[in-house]
Enzyme design. Structure first.
Site, PDB file in Angstrom:
ATOM      1  N   HIS A  31       0.854  -1.192   0.000  1.00 50.74           N
ATOM      2  CA  HIS A  31       0.000   0.000   0.000  1.00 50.74           C
ATOM      3  C   HIS A  31       0.886   1.237   0.000  1.00 50.74           C
ATOM      4  CE1 HIS A  31      -3.827   2.163   0.700  1.00 50.74           C
ATOM      5  NE2 HIS A  31      -3.019   3.060   1.247  1.00 50.74           N
ATOM      6  N   SER A  77      -6.471   9.791  -4.186  1.00 49.78           N
ATOM      7  CA  SER A  77      -7.663  10.573  -4.513  1.00 49.78           C
ATOM      8  C   SER A  77      -7.327  11.901  -5.176  1.00 49.78           C
ATOM      9  CB  SER A  77      -8.504  10.815  -3.260  1.00 49.78           C
ATOM     10  OG  SER A  77      -7.800  11.601  -2.314  1.00 49.78           O
ATOM     11  N   ARG A 124     -10.416   0.827  -6.438  1.00 45.42           N
ATOM     12  CA  ARG A 124     -10.632   1.320  -5.082  1.00 45.42           C
ATOM     13  C   ARG A 124     -11.916   2.137  -5.008  1.00 45.42           C
ATOM     14  NH1 ARG A 124      -6.922   5.626  -1.593  1.00 45.42           N
ATOM     15  NH2 ARG A 124      -6.876   4.453   0.353  1.00 45.42           N
ATOM     16  N   ARG A 130     -14.250  13.459   3.420  1.00 46.13           N
ATOM     17  CA  ARG A 130     -13.309  14.578   3.326  1.00 46.13           C
ATOM     18  C   ARG A 130     -12.386  14.451   2.115  1.00 46.13           C
ATOM     19  NH1 ARG A 130     -11.491  11.503   7.617  1.00 46.13           N
ATOM     20  NH2 ARG A 130      -9.387  10.645   7.446  1.00 46.13           N
ATOM     21  N   TYR A 156     -12.137   1.832   1.219  1.00 50.42           N
ATOM     22  CA  TYR A 156     -11.584   2.709   2.257  1.00 50.42           C
ATOM     23  C   TYR A 156     -12.738   3.408   2.967  1.00 50.42           C
ATOM     24  CZ  TYR A 156      -8.244   6.071   4.317  1.00 50.42           C
ATOM     25  OH  TYR A 156      -7.476   6.822   5.166  1.00 50.42           O
ATOM     26  N   ASP A 248       2.108   3.077   3.222  1.00 48.84           N
ATOM     27  CA  ASP A 248       1.236   4.231   2.957  1.00 48.84           C
ATOM     28  C   ASP A 248       2.046   5.435   2.465  1.00 48.84           C
ATOM     29  OD1 ASP A 248      -1.345   5.476   2.815  1.00 48.84           O
ATOM     30  OD2 ASP A 248      -0.935   6.533   4.687  1.00 48.84           O
ATOM     31  N   ASN A 253      -1.759  13.702   3.561  1.00 52.93           N
ATOM     32  CA  ASN A 253      -2.375  14.515   4.616  1.00 52.93           C
ATOM     33  C   ASN A 253      -1.801  14.264   6.010  1.00 52.93           C
ATOM     34  OD1 ASN A 253      -4.309  16.129   3.151  1.00 52.93           O
ATOM     35  ND2 ASN A 253      -5.438  14.232   2.811  1.00 52.93           N
TER      36      ASN A 253
END
Length: 293
Positions: A31, A77, A124, A130, A156, A248, A253
């Site tokens: 990931h 995203s 995904r 948000r 997710y 990750d 963020n």
């Protein structure tokens, strides 16, 4: 908040520590993401955050520094449904990367097949409000039914919406992988409400997997993330063939608390203490899901 020269959010460090833990041969960081570079792969007009560039050269350098051999690159995203940056990274990996795409639910079958040919093995669905404006469940289910053979769906979401997603998750007609265990409150411990609910979900279908990832996101106590280790180790022990692990990177963020990737790797033996458990989580399961199809 730290930003780069273009005012974009910084979320990763150029000099992570070298982990004490040495992953087994063939280990997969299952990931991670790439961002940009924005001058070649612009961010989506709908992006909720604009990160600094984090391209394949940096990702593969990190892979080597941490002792991994392969990557699974998950479409971020901020790039929306334009998977060009992810596909470029896969193409530059010498066969050592696969991908998870984000696509328009109306995508044509020929375009899904083209993504398969370029290394994509799943799609995904993101339910974090948000980060995305819309998550159309019916359209997602229609898309899942049209995926190429051997693909899976990555989902997710956060723990507080698990109950409302149960029927949706049950209806997905292909294997399902849950990002970051559905973001439980690990401070509740292994027997807390969030992880009990997640175990119930795991028991509901045998082809549901999870990523035992992101102590930096889930453990409010901070490094060395004792609550995460205590809560997640029993889950990995009870479902040894249904868990994956990943860095990750480049930590979307996380600009206010950028994690040390070397320290993240050193979490692995704390949640998977035996060589067999580590091999299953880092090699066998991701290879089965991404390279053997």
């Amino acid at each position: 908040m730290s930003t780069d020269a273009h005012g974009r959010i910084r979320s990763w460090t150029l000099a992570p520590s070298r982990p004490s833990y040495i992953p087994p041969p063939g280990a997969v960081d299952a990931h991670c993401h790439v961002f940009g570079p924005a001058d070649r792969f612009p961010f989506s007009a709908k992006a909720k955050y604009l990160p600094q560039d984090a391209g394949p050269d940096a990702l593969f350098a990190l892979r080597d520094r941490l002792g991994f051999e392969r990557n699974v690159i998950v479409q971020a995203s901020c790039h929306g449904t334009d998977n060009a940056a992810t596909l470029d990274a896969i193409a530059r990996s010498d066969g050592r990367a696969r991908g998870v795409a984000v696509v328009d639910p109306a995508i044509a079958a020929r375009d899904l097949d083209a993504l398969h040919d370029r290394g994509i093995r799943g799609i995904r669905f993101n339910f974090l409000k948000r980060l995305v404006d819309d998550a159309p469940k019916d359209a997602f289910l229609d898309l899942a039914a049209r995926l190429p053979k051997g693909w899976h769906v990555v989902v997710y979401f956060e723990a507080d919406i698990l109950d409302e997603l149960r029927s949706f998750l049950a209806a997905i007609p292909v294997p399902v992988v849950i990002d970051h265990m559905g973001r439980p409150d690990v401070a509740q411990g292994p027997d807390g409400a969030d992880l009990r609910a997640f175990r119930t979900l795991l028991e509901s279908r045998a082809d549901l997997l999870f990523k035992a990832t992101c102590p930096d996101r889930l453990d409010a106590g901070g490094a060395p993330w004792h609550d995460f280790a205590a809560a997640v180790a029993p889950l990995v022990a009870d479902y040894p063939d249904r868990c994956l692990w990943g860095t990750d990177w480049p930590h979307p963020n996380m600009q206010d608390a950028i994690p040390d990737d070397g320290a993240l790797v050193d979490m692995i033996p704390r949640i998977a203490p035996t060589a067999e458990a580590q091999r299953r989580m880092l090699v066998d399961t991701p290879m089965r899901l991404y390279w053997d199809r």
